[in-house]
Design an enzyme around this catalytic site. Structure first.
Site, mmCIF file in Angstrom:
data_model
loop_
_atom_site.group_PDB
_atom_site.id
_atom_site.type_symbol
_atom_site.label_atom_id
_atom_site.label_comp_id
_atom_site.label_asym_id
_atom_site.label_seq_id
_atom_site.Cartn_x
_atom_site.Cartn_y
_atom_site.Cartn_z
ATOM 1 N N ASP A 138 50.622 36.461 42.405
ATOM 2 C CA ASP A 138 49.448 35.607 42.262
ATOM 3 C C ASP A 138 48.868 35.233 43.631
ATOM 4 O O ASP A 138 49.502 34.501 44.395
ATOM 5 C CB ASP A 138 49.840 34.341 41.495
ATOM 6 N N HIS A 187 46.547 33.203 44.292
ATOM 7 C CA HIS A 187 45.958 31.862 44.320
ATOM 8 C C HIS A 187 46.887 30.823 44.952
ATOM 9 O O HIS A 187 46.504 29.655 45.094
ATOM 10 C CB HIS A 187 45.590 31.434 42.893
ATOM 11 N N CYS A 230 40.584 35.585 46.004
ATOM 12 C CA CYS A 230 41.782 36.175 45.381
ATOM 13 C C CYS A 230 41.763 37.697 45.363
ATOM 14 O O CYS A 230 42.776 38.347 45.640
ATOM 15 C CB CYS A 230 41.997 35.609 43.977
#
Length: 272
Positions: A229, A231, A105
């Protein structure tokens, strides 16, 4: 949008006094800011691209560009929104046919920041792969050779090292002893986005995110954070990414109260 042509000596150093003086003269004659690159080599336009393509939400490879566009602002009537200035690409897990789920990440946040540097003409450096990031960190002495090819995480410090080494971009580190402390940093982040305009990487616990904006209420001190994000593991689908909140406004609750966090806040170079 219109194009301006400036002929320069291709063999002359881009940061030599003659080249800098020539660019400064053009900036002054066209009333352009004196701290933003417009006539550097990295600013060359591909005139074969249409205006529609330049304003597209996707790169030619399908990667999303500025996926926050079109999102509604948080429902804070007296809050003011401060956003990343300029284009950037959304880098996340599983892109480029590479499985980094569970550990990549912060690398993806770094790639997003470097894409901003490229789009906004502060570097010609290519977006590094995760392995290239690891190799660079070994070359500068931050990691041992066994780091290359591993699934080890990186944090805000390593992101700063790579930005400095690869792009010549300096950064400031903000330290939070708890994720809950970020609520008190809304004003500081607002100043960052207003002055520097660069995406911010935040890492803590076992997670990293990219902050691309903040809403700050001067009267109450409350904040909302526009989180990109990394992820996400799905397709490059803007509607899905927005609907499922992979880009969206979040409260401070997204950050763990039991973990400390570091933020890498890139400083926009003041160059012509």
């Amino acid at each position: 949008m219109f194009h301006v042509t400036l002929l320069m000596d291709a063999l002359a150093p881009e940061d030599g006094p003659e080249a800098v003086s020539r660019r400064r003269s053009q900036h002054e004659s066209l009333l352009l800011p004196l701290d933003r690159p417009i006539f550097r080599r990295a600013c060359c336009s591909d005139i074969s691209l249409s205006a529609a393509r330049l304003d597209s939400f996707v790169e030619s490879n399908g990667r999303l560009i500025q996926p926050h566009r079109g999102l509604a602002d948080p429902d804070i009537p007296s809050g003011k929104v401060y956003l990343t200035q300029g284009r950037y690409s959304y880098y996340h897990y599983m892109q480029d046919k590479f499985n980094d789920s569970g550990w990549g990440c912060a690398y993806r946040s770094l790639q997003t920041i470097i894409s901003w540097c490229r789009y906004n003409h502060y570097t010609n450096a290519e977006i590094p792969s995760l392995r290239q990031v690891q190799t660079l960190l070994v070359e500068i002495g931050d990691k041992t050779p066994t780091f290359i090819g591993s699934k080890e995480w990186i944090g805000a410090n390593e992101v700063c090292y790579v930005l400095e080494s690869l792009c010549g971009i300096s950064s400031r580190i903000m330290h939070l002893s708890s994720g809950a402390d970020i609520e008190s940093k809304g004003r500081e982040l607002a100043v960052h986005f207003e002055k520097e305009g660069t995406p911010v990487m935040i890492g803590g616990g076992v997670l990293a995110y990219t902050i691309v904006g903040v809403m700050f209420d001067e009267a109450t001190g409350s904040s909302r954070f526009l989180i990109l994000d990394p992820h996400y593991t799905g397709a490059e689908d803007l509607k899905l990414v927005q609907k499922k909140g992979w880009i969206g406004w979040k409260t401070a609750d997204i950050f763990l109260k039991t973990a400390f966090y570091n933020l890498c806040m890139p400083i926009r170079p003041k160059i012509l």
